[in-house]
Enzyme design. Sequence first.
Site, PDB file in Angstrom:
ATOM      1  N   PHE A 132     -15.301 -41.605 -22.966  1.00  0.00           N
ATOM      2  CA  PHE A 132     -16.379 -40.997 -23.753  1.00  0.00           C
ATOM      3  C   PHE A 132     -15.778 -39.976 -24.707  1.00  0.00           C
ATOM      4  O   PHE A 132     -15.091 -39.050 -24.298  1.00  0.00           O
ATOM      5  CB  PHE A 132     -17.414 -40.305 -22.853  1.00  0.00           C
ATOM      6  N   ASP A 217      -8.283 -35.681 -25.105  1.00  0.00           N
ATOM      7  CA  ASP A 217      -9.655 -35.177 -25.211  1.00  0.00           C
ATOM      8  C   ASP A 217      -9.959 -34.357 -23.961  1.00  0.00           C
ATOM      9  O   ASP A 217     -10.279 -34.892 -22.911  1.00  0.00           O
ATOM     10  CB  ASP A 217     -10.619 -36.369 -25.348  1.00  0.00           C
ATOM     11  N   LYS A 246     -17.250 -28.068 -25.153  1.00  0.00           N
ATOM     12  CA  LYS A 246     -18.038 -27.701 -23.965  1.00  0.00           C
ATOM     13  C   LYS A 246     -17.916 -26.234 -23.507  1.00  0.00           C
ATOM     14  O   LYS A 246     -18.660 -25.409 -23.974  1.00  0.00           O
ATOM     15  CB  LYS A 246     -17.768 -28.702 -22.844  1.00  0.00           C
TER      16      LYS A 246
END
Length: 391
Positions: A132, A217, A246
Amino acid sequence: MNTQEIMDLDKKFVMQTYGRQPIVLSHGKGAEVWDIDGKSYLDCFAGVAVNNVGHSHPKVALAICHQAQRMIHCSNVYYNLEQAELAKLLTQISSHDRVFFANSGAEANEGAIKLARKYSGKGEIIATHNSFHGRTLATVTATGTDKYKEPFKPLPSGFKHVPFGDISAMVEAITEKTAAIILEPIQGEGGVIVPPEGYLGDVQNLCRQKDILLILDEVQTGFGRTGEMFASTSFKIQPDITTVAKAMGGGYPMGAILANEKVADAFEPGDHGSTFGGNPLGCTASKAAIEVILDEKLTYQSKVLGEYFKKSLEEVASKYDIVKEVRGMGLMIGLELTKSCTEVVSEARKQGILINCTAGTVIRLLPPLVIKKEQLDIVVHVMDEVLAKIS
Ligand SMILES: *Cc1c(COP(=O)(O)O)cnc(C)c1O
């Protein structure tokens, strides 16, 4: 307005892109949140690994208040001290030399893909199945789940996918057009998939051999989640580019591309940009959040509490056939079930625990790193009851 009225208002006016839980949250402190009826919950989702320093950490809240009174936003056409200082701090806590500021994980990955293409003069990006990387067109194309991209064709070209954890498939996929490999150190949305031992190191060596870039990532794994500031440290690798977001802003939307000098220098004035990226308010929030992680030794907490939590969950899981596996690192833990976990999520919520179901059958636990041992014991106890009930 009550919960039902707010849900109706949302259904009428908000685009319905999220599968939401039927509660309305109002405020939080540390690892605890309250809904508008005053019911309290232990938050084991942390806004998808965002609230690593807990909800409304006083130091972050105060830093935001003070900065908001001085200046919220200027433009990247001018310099601001907060941005330069945060960039310095990010290079001190990572293995990188330069920072580009964005506002989200997708935007950071989008920029990293552009940087890799500009640096190498090549177009091809290799990603992994089940990964993702975000919801923009390029990042959703890099994402390894077909259902997220099928409806949005035509997609950008130049992306290839190989199975995560399979080094020979990666070797096969590389061509003379390959610019970079993009990977999550642990696949988050994909179901908390920890790669086989040595895999990430092998990918790094392959990249060096073939002179292609490794983009890691760390949008979900970053800022202490896996027991180190970045998961690259746990796996002993040094990617050329790391993307973060995040937990970066302590809840304020922040993202960034971190890169080594040689790669970063490929971006020249005018190549890339962002209106909001790195504004004084966001950078102040982020600096405060990172200082809390350092001052309160939250990476250590994540490691120690994570081991304790995983062991306790394994003990509970061993009693129930519906739990296939408990896995993860630090306070990023997945419980894979033999069936859908939506029922577990709603039952846990009723008993005051917020958890998440990802990849259909994986209960994903991502508590704030400030959670207390006693609170984790409550979570384990409730999980035991919920699993007993649905077994
Ligand atoms: C959440 C996530 C993203 C996307 O971040 P947004 O801020 O939602 O754009 C990208 N990569 C990983 C690994 C993520 O977990």
